[in-house]
Design an enzyme around this catalytic site. Structure first.
Site, PDB file in Angstrom:
ATOM      1  N   ASP A  83       0.883  -1.149   0.000  1.00  0.00           N
ATOM      2  CA  ASP A  83       0.000   0.000   0.000  1.00  0.00           C
ATOM      3  C   ASP A  83       0.939   1.221   0.000  1.00  0.00           C
ATOM      4  O   ASP A  83       2.134   1.080   0.306  1.00  0.00           O
ATOM      5  CB  ASP A  83      -0.850  -0.061   1.274  1.00  0.00           C
ATOM      6  CG  ASP A  83      -1.646   1.185   1.503  1.00  0.00           C
ATOM      7  OD1 ASP A  83      -2.307   1.644   0.566  1.00  0.00           O
ATOM      8  OD2 ASP A  83      -1.605   1.707   2.644  1.00  0.00           O
ATOM      9  N   LEU A  84       0.444   2.398  -0.327  1.00  0.00           N
ATOM     10  CA  LEU A  84       1.333   3.568  -0.373  1.00  0.00           C
ATOM     11  C   LEU A  84       1.184   4.442   0.880  1.00  0.00           C
ATOM     12  O   LEU A  84       2.080   4.506   1.723  1.00  0.00           O
ATOM     13  CB  LEU A  84       1.032   4.378  -1.642  1.00  0.00           C
ATOM     14  CG  LEU A  84       1.814   5.674  -1.813  1.00  0.00           C
ATOM     15  CD1 LEU A  84       3.295   5.413  -1.977  1.00  0.00           C
ATOM     16  CD2 LEU A  84       1.291   6.447  -3.019  1.00  0.00           C
ATOM     17  N   ASP A  85       0.005   5.057   0.976  1.00  0.00           N
ATOM     18  CA  ASP A  85      -0.234   5.993   2.068  1.00  0.00           C
ATOM     19  C   ASP A  85      -0.239   5.267   3.411  1.00  0.00           C
ATOM     20  O   ASP A  85      -1.058   4.382   3.634  1.00  0.00           O
ATOM     21  CB  ASP A  85      -1.583   6.682   1.824  1.00  0.00           C
ATOM     22  CG  ASP A  85      -2.026   7.528   2.992  1.00  0.00           C
ATOM     23  OD1 ASP A  85      -1.158   8.018   3.727  1.00  0.00           O
ATOM     24  OD2 ASP A  85      -3.248   7.693   3.176  1.00  0.00           O
ATOM     25  N   THR A  87       1.220  10.186   3.476  1.00  0.00           N
ATOM     26  CA  THR A  87       0.466  11.187   2.715  1.00  0.00           C
ATOM     27  C   THR A  87      -0.878  11.500   3.377  1.00  0.00           C
ATOM     28  O   THR A  87      -1.553  12.439   2.971  1.00  0.00           O
ATOM     29  CB  THR A  87       0.251  10.725   1.257  1.00  0.00           C
ATOM     30  OG1 THR A  87       0.123   9.310   1.237  1.00  0.00           O
ATOM     31  CG2 THR A  87       1.382  11.139   0.363  1.00  0.00           C
ATOM     32  N   GLU A 107      -0.281  -3.255   4.615  1.00  0.00           N
ATOM     33  CA  GLU A 107      -1.313  -2.218   4.710  1.00  0.00           C
ATOM     34  C   GLU A 107      -1.319  -1.543   6.072  1.00  0.00           C
ATOM     35  O   GLU A 107      -0.932  -2.150   7.069  1.00  0.00           O
ATOM     36  CB  GLU A 107      -2.693  -2.869   4.530  1.00  0.00           C
ATOM     37  CG  GLU A 107      -3.243  -2.800   3.126  1.00  0.00           C
ATOM     38  CD  GLU A 107      -3.731  -1.416   2.732  1.00  0.00           C
ATOM     39  OE1 GLU A 107      -3.824  -0.533   3.612  1.00  0.00           O
ATOM     40  OE2 GLU A 107      -4.014  -1.215   1.539  1.00  0.00           O
ATOM     41  N   ASP A 108      -1.823  -0.314   6.111  1.00  0.00           N
ATOM     42  CA  ASP A 108      -1.981   0.388   7.395  1.00  0.00           C
ATOM     43  C   ASP A 108      -3.448   0.615   7.735  1.00  0.00           C
ATOM     44  O   ASP A 108      -3.745   1.164   8.784  1.00  0.00           O
ATOM     45  CB  ASP A 108      -1.287   1.754   7.342  1.00  0.00           C
ATOM     46  CG  ASP A 108      -2.007   2.697   6.415  1.00  0.00           C
ATOM     47  OD1 ASP A 108      -2.315   2.290   5.268  1.00  0.00           O
ATOM     48  OD2 ASP A 108      -2.316   3.835   6.817  1.00  0.00           O
ATOM     49  N   SER A 148      -2.158   0.752  -4.427  1.00  0.00           N
ATOM     50  CA  SER A 148      -2.648   1.948  -3.741  1.00  0.00           C
ATOM     51  C   SER A 148      -3.916   2.438  -4.417  1.00  0.00           C
ATOM     52  O   SER A 148      -4.015   2.405  -5.644  1.00  0.00           O
ATOM     53  CB  SER A 148      -1.586   3.050  -3.809  1.00  0.00           C
ATOM     54  OG  SER A 148      -2.147   4.286  -3.431  1.00  0.00           O
ATOM     55  N   ALA A 149      -4.854   2.924  -3.598  1.00  0.00           N
ATOM     56  CA  ALA A 149      -6.088   3.499  -4.141  1.00  0.00           C
ATOM     57  C   ALA A 149      -5.807   4.858  -4.782  1.00  0.00           C
ATOM     58  O   ALA A 149      -6.672   5.431  -5.433  1.00  0.00           O
ATOM     59  CB  ALA A 149      -7.105   3.648  -3.027  1.00  0.00           C
ATOM     60  N   LYS A 167      -8.885   6.531   5.261  1.00  0.00           N
ATOM     61  CA  LYS A 167      -7.626   5.886   4.860  1.00  0.00           C
ATOM     62  C   LYS A 167      -7.882   4.680   3.974  1.00  0.00           C
ATOM     63  O   LYS A 167      -8.670   3.801   4.336  1.00  0.00           O
ATOM     64  CB  LYS A 167      -6.808   5.497   6.099  1.00  0.00           C
ATOM     65  CG  LYS A 167      -6.232   6.714   6.801  1.00  0.00           C
ATOM     66  CD  LYS A 167      -5.259   6.324   7.890  1.00  0.00           C
ATOM     67  CE  LYS A 167      -4.662   7.585   8.518  1.00  0.00           C
ATOM     68  NZ  LYS A 167      -3.809   7.250   9.659  1.00  0.00           N
ATOM     69  N   LYS A 178     -10.890  -0.824  -2.021  1.00  0.00           N
ATOM     70  CA  LYS A 178     -10.695  -1.549  -0.767  1.00  0.00           C
ATOM     71  C   LYS A 178     -11.941  -1.285   0.101  1.00  0.00           C
ATOM     72  O   LYS A 178     -12.436  -0.163   0.061  1.00  0.00           O
ATOM     73  CB  LYS A 178      -9.435  -1.048  -0.038  1.00  0.00           C
ATOM     74  CG  LYS A 178      -8.152  -1.242  -0.857  1.00  0.00           C
ATOM     75  CD  LYS A 178      -6.987  -0.496  -0.205  1.00  0.00           C
ATOM     76  CE  LYS A 178      -5.782  -0.475  -1.134  1.00  0.00           C
ATOM     77  NZ  LYS A 178      -4.660   0.321  -0.645  1.00  0.00           N
TER      78      LYS A 178
HETATM   79  P1  B16 Z   1      -6.112   9.952  -4.595  1.00  0.00           P
HETATM   80  P2  B16 Z   1      -3.558   4.150  -0.186  1.00  0.00           P
HETATM   81  C1  B16 Z   1      -5.345   6.110  -0.461  1.00  0.00           C
HETATM   82  O1  B16 Z   1      -4.011   5.669  -0.539  1.00  0.00           O
HETATM   83  C2  B16 Z   1      -5.479   7.058   0.718  1.00  0.00           C
HETATM   84  O2  B16 Z   1      -5.267   6.368   1.943  1.00  0.00           O
HETATM   85  C3  B16 Z   1      -6.864   7.650   0.728  1.00  0.00           C
HETATM   86  O3  B16 Z   1      -6.995   8.571   1.795  1.00  0.00           O
HETATM   87  C4  B16 Z   1      -7.113   8.362  -0.623  1.00  0.00           C
HETATM   88  O4  B16 Z   1      -8.425   8.884  -0.675  1.00  0.00           O
HETATM   89  C5  B16 Z   1      -6.915   7.349  -1.755  1.00  0.00           C
HETATM   90  O5  B16 Z   1      -5.602   6.807  -1.683  1.00  0.00           O
HETATM   91  C6  B16 Z   1      -7.116   7.986  -3.134  1.00  0.00           C
HETATM   92  O6  B16 Z   1      -6.098   8.907  -3.359  1.00  0.00           O
HETATM   93  O7  B16 Z   1      -7.160  10.979  -4.290  1.00  0.00           O
HETATM   94  O8  B16 Z   1      -4.703  10.494  -4.595  1.00  0.00           O
HETATM   95  O9  B16 Z   1      -6.423   9.166  -5.846  1.00  0.00           O
HETATM   96  O10 B16 Z   1      -3.601   4.041   1.311  1.00  0.00           O
HETATM   97  O11 B16 Z   1      -4.487   3.196  -0.893  1.00  0.00           O
HETATM   98  O12 B16 Z   1      -2.156   4.141  -0.728  1.00  0.00           O
HETATM   99 MG    MG Z   2      -2.817   3.196   3.344  1.00  0.00          MG
END
Ligand code: B16
Ligand code: MG
Length: 220
Positions: free
Chosen positions: A7-9, A15, A169-170, A114-115, A43, A145
């Site tokens: 996962d990224l964030d 982030t 994942e977090d 990552s989303a 998240k 997710k």
């Molecule tokens: P974006 P992850 C997610 O990242 C974030 O945790 C979530 O808060 C955010 O809305 C989502 O990515 C979409 O991000 O607006 O930059 O497309 O935890 O899946 O890495």
């Molecule tokens: Mg995350």
């Protein structure tokens, strides 16, 4: 274990703080206030699903057309993109740089699930893009997710079966996604209700030796 899917964030870099600032500003512009506790729920959740949750919180779910919602999501993203422009390799979470190197040296494939549609540009800013064998495009997914689709897609792209993969994942939704995909799940500081196969407090606890040991124990 042939692949590790990140996962990224919250796993590679923090982030979440920038998402929080950008969403707070957007929400305030339409009269909705929220705090860090509510932010936990966002998240791992896609941009549009996050907006829906914020509108629901403010009892404004039915006040906007689809076009207006897209505009609001775009405004949030514009703010977010400005904030992440400041990201440098210093923003890698503890231990991640050495962990990626260990995986690469051991010829274990590395994927990103990552989303975030901003994922590729964030990896560039962190100067770790070259470590990644595959990145799932969240724009191509039908479900976010906690659905397993994103982790399954990473395994398909890598041509590795899910039970030979570990996912990190977090977020609760993220652990549910990894478990649903049939992978070994690692939870970094995840809430109590999450059920990862291996729970760590911080990314600094991630080493290949420990991961392999826990992975083997599950697969005995
Ligand atoms: P974006 P992850 C997610 O990242 C974030 O945790 C979530 O808060 C955010 O809305 C989502 O990515 C979409 O991000 O607006 O930059 O497309 O935890 O899946 O890495
Ligand atoms: Mg995350």
């Amino acid at each position: 274990m042939k692949a590790v899917i990140f996962d990224l964030d919250g796993v590679i870099t923090d982030t979440a703080k920038y998402h929080f600032i950008a969403w707070k500003k957007l929400a305030a512009s339409i009269g909705i206030q929220f705090d860090e506790t509510f932010n936990e729920q966002l998240k791992g959740i896609s941009r549009m699903d996050s907006l829906q949750r914020i509108l629901k919180l403010g009892n404004r779910l039915n006040d906007f057309t689809i076009e207006e919602k897209e505009k609001l999501a775009e405004q949030k993203n514009n703010e977010y993109v400005k904030l992440i422009a400041a990201i440098t390799p210093q923003d890698l979470l503890p231990g991640i740089a050495s962990f990626l190197k260990e995986l690469k040296d051991s010829k274990i494939k590395i994927g990103l699930a990552s989303a975030s549609k901003n994922g590729p540009s964030i990896l560039e800013r962190l100067q770790i893009a070259s470590y990644f064998d595959t990145i799932v495009d969240p724009g191509q997914l039908k479900k976010g997710k906690p659905d397993p689709e994103i982790f399954r897609a990473a395994a398909i792209q890598l041509k590795i079966i899910p039970n030979e993969c570990a996912g990190i994942e977090d977020a609760l939704a993220g652990i549910q996604s990894i478990n649903g995909a049939g992978m070994f799940s690692v939870g970094v500081g995840v809430p109590l209700e999450a059920q990862p196969d291996w729970r760590v407090k911080s990314t600094g606890d991630l080493t290949l030796g420990e991961l392999k040991m826990h992975f083997r124990q599950k697969n005995l």
